[in-house]
Write an enzyme that holds these catalytic residues in place. Structure first.
Site, PDB file in Angstrom:
ATOM      1  CD1 TRP A  31      -2.119   2.226   1.249  1.00  0.00           C
ATOM      2  CD2 TRP A  31      -3.449   0.476   0.849  1.00  0.00           C
ATOM      3  NE1 TRP A  31      -3.384   2.695   1.085  1.00  0.00           N
ATOM      4  CE2 TRP A  31      -4.227   1.650   0.837  1.00  0.00           C
ATOM      5  CE3 TRP A  31      -4.070  -0.758   0.621  1.00  0.00           C
ATOM      6  CZ2 TRP A  31      -5.601   1.640   0.610  1.00  0.00           C
ATOM      7  CZ3 TRP A  31      -5.432  -0.766   0.398  1.00  0.00           C
ATOM      8  CH2 TRP A  31      -6.182   0.413   0.383  1.00  0.00           C
ATOM      9  CB  SER A  65       0.571  -0.943   7.165  1.00  0.00           C
ATOM     10  OG  SER A  65       1.433  -0.187   6.361  1.00  0.00           O
ATOM     11  CD  GLU A  67      -3.183  -7.056   5.189  1.00  0.00           C
ATOM     12  OE1 GLU A  67      -2.718  -6.036   4.651  1.00  0.00           O
ATOM     13  OE2 GLU A  67      -4.339  -7.117   5.637  1.00  0.00           O
ATOM     14  CB  ILE A  90      -1.103   8.385   3.937  1.00  0.00           C
ATOM     15  CG1 ILE A  90       0.372   8.105   3.629  1.00  0.00           C
ATOM     16  CG2 ILE A  90      -1.439   9.863   3.688  1.00  0.00           C
ATOM     17  CD1 ILE A  90       0.843   8.480   2.257  1.00  0.00           C
ATOM     18  CD  GLU A  93     -12.448  12.752   2.700  1.00  0.00           C
ATOM     19  OE1 GLU A  93     -13.525  12.127   2.653  1.00  0.00           O
ATOM     20  OE2 GLU A  93     -12.088  13.562   1.842  1.00  0.00           O
ATOM     21  CG  HIS A  96      -7.667   4.450   6.920  1.00  0.00           C
ATOM     22  ND1 HIS A  96      -8.142   5.629   6.390  1.00  0.00           N
ATOM     23  CD2 HIS A  96      -6.334   4.415   6.623  1.00  0.00           C
ATOM     24  CE1 HIS A  96      -7.153   6.258   5.784  1.00  0.00           C
ATOM     25  NE2 HIS A  96      -6.056   5.565   5.907  1.00  0.00           N
ATOM     26  CG  PHE A 121       7.202   0.681  14.061  1.00  0.00           C
ATOM     27  CD1 PHE A 121       6.009  -0.014  13.941  1.00  0.00           C
ATOM     28  CD2 PHE A 121       7.170   2.065  13.966  1.00  0.00           C
ATOM     29  CE1 PHE A 121       4.803   0.664  13.726  1.00  0.00           C
ATOM     30  CE2 PHE A 121       5.982   2.744  13.748  1.00  0.00           C
ATOM     31  CZ  PHE A 121       4.792   2.038  13.631  1.00  0.00           C
ATOM     32  NE  ARG A 135       8.446  12.851   8.898  1.00  0.00           N
ATOM     33  CZ  ARG A 135       8.063  14.076   8.518  1.00  0.00           C
ATOM     34  NH1 ARG A 135       7.659  14.302   7.270  1.00  0.00           N
ATOM     35  NH2 ARG A 135       8.093  15.083   9.373  1.00  0.00           N
TER      36      ARG A 135
END
Ligand code: DLZ
Length: 159
Positions: A31, A65, A67, A90, A93, A96, A121, A135
């Protein structure tokens, strides 16, 4: 408290422990792939620059993420010296962002408690794509590089 925004990915080669005999698994979320691929490239390049052999690095892709934790469990079967989880969450709206970020950080923490292998992590949790870009090889460095250095240091602790 404010955080000074510097490039956190600069490391001193002389501080890096010996990597002889160490192996690594990198679990990569698909993702926001443009971001996670840059994080992966930063991580693998850093491992290789620090002396890890290509053949001692294994990659596992997972859909998102959420998973990463299961992917890390699969990675643990081959008993690498450390596992790096790479993802990019990210804010949108809906809620999640909170659910996924919380689940992944708790899940990775749980793996660190249960497994005898350090799980790092390497997940960005950003408000927008620009912050993620900054980043993942942009002006604030590459979190993948930091994750790789952390993985080497943690693997070394376990020798
Ligand atoms: C569903 C979803 C959403 C909306 N956003 C992200 C994200 O920003 N970053 C990420 O890594 N994954 C996201 N996902 C996918 C979830 O992590 C997961 O793959 C699905 O909910 C299926 O379990």
């Amino acid at each position: 408290m404010t955080t000074k925004k510097t490039n956190l990915s600069e490391y001193n080669n002389t501080d890096i422990p010996n990597v002889n005999g160490l192996s690594f698994s990198i679990v990569v979320s698909q993702w926001n792939l443009n971001i996670t691929e840059n994080l992966f490239q930063g991580a693998i390049k850093t491992l290789i620059d620090c002396g890890v052999k290509k053949g001692d690095i294994n990659r596992i892709d997972v859909p998102g993420s959420f998973e990463l934790v299961y992917g890390a469990k699969i990675a643990a079967r081959s008993k690498p010296s450390a596992i790096i989880c790479i993802g990019s969450i990210i804010k949108g709206e809906t809620k999640h962002f909170d659910f996924i970020s919380q689940s992944v950080s708790n899940g990775i923490m749980d793996l660190n408690i249960k497994l005898d292998i350090p799980v790092v992590f390497g997940v960005l949790t950003d408000n927008n794509m620009q912050q993620a870009t900054n980043r993942s090889g942009g002006k604030y460095g590459n979190k993948g590089v930091e994750a790789a250095i952390t993985a080497i240091k943690m693997a070394h602790l376990n020798i």
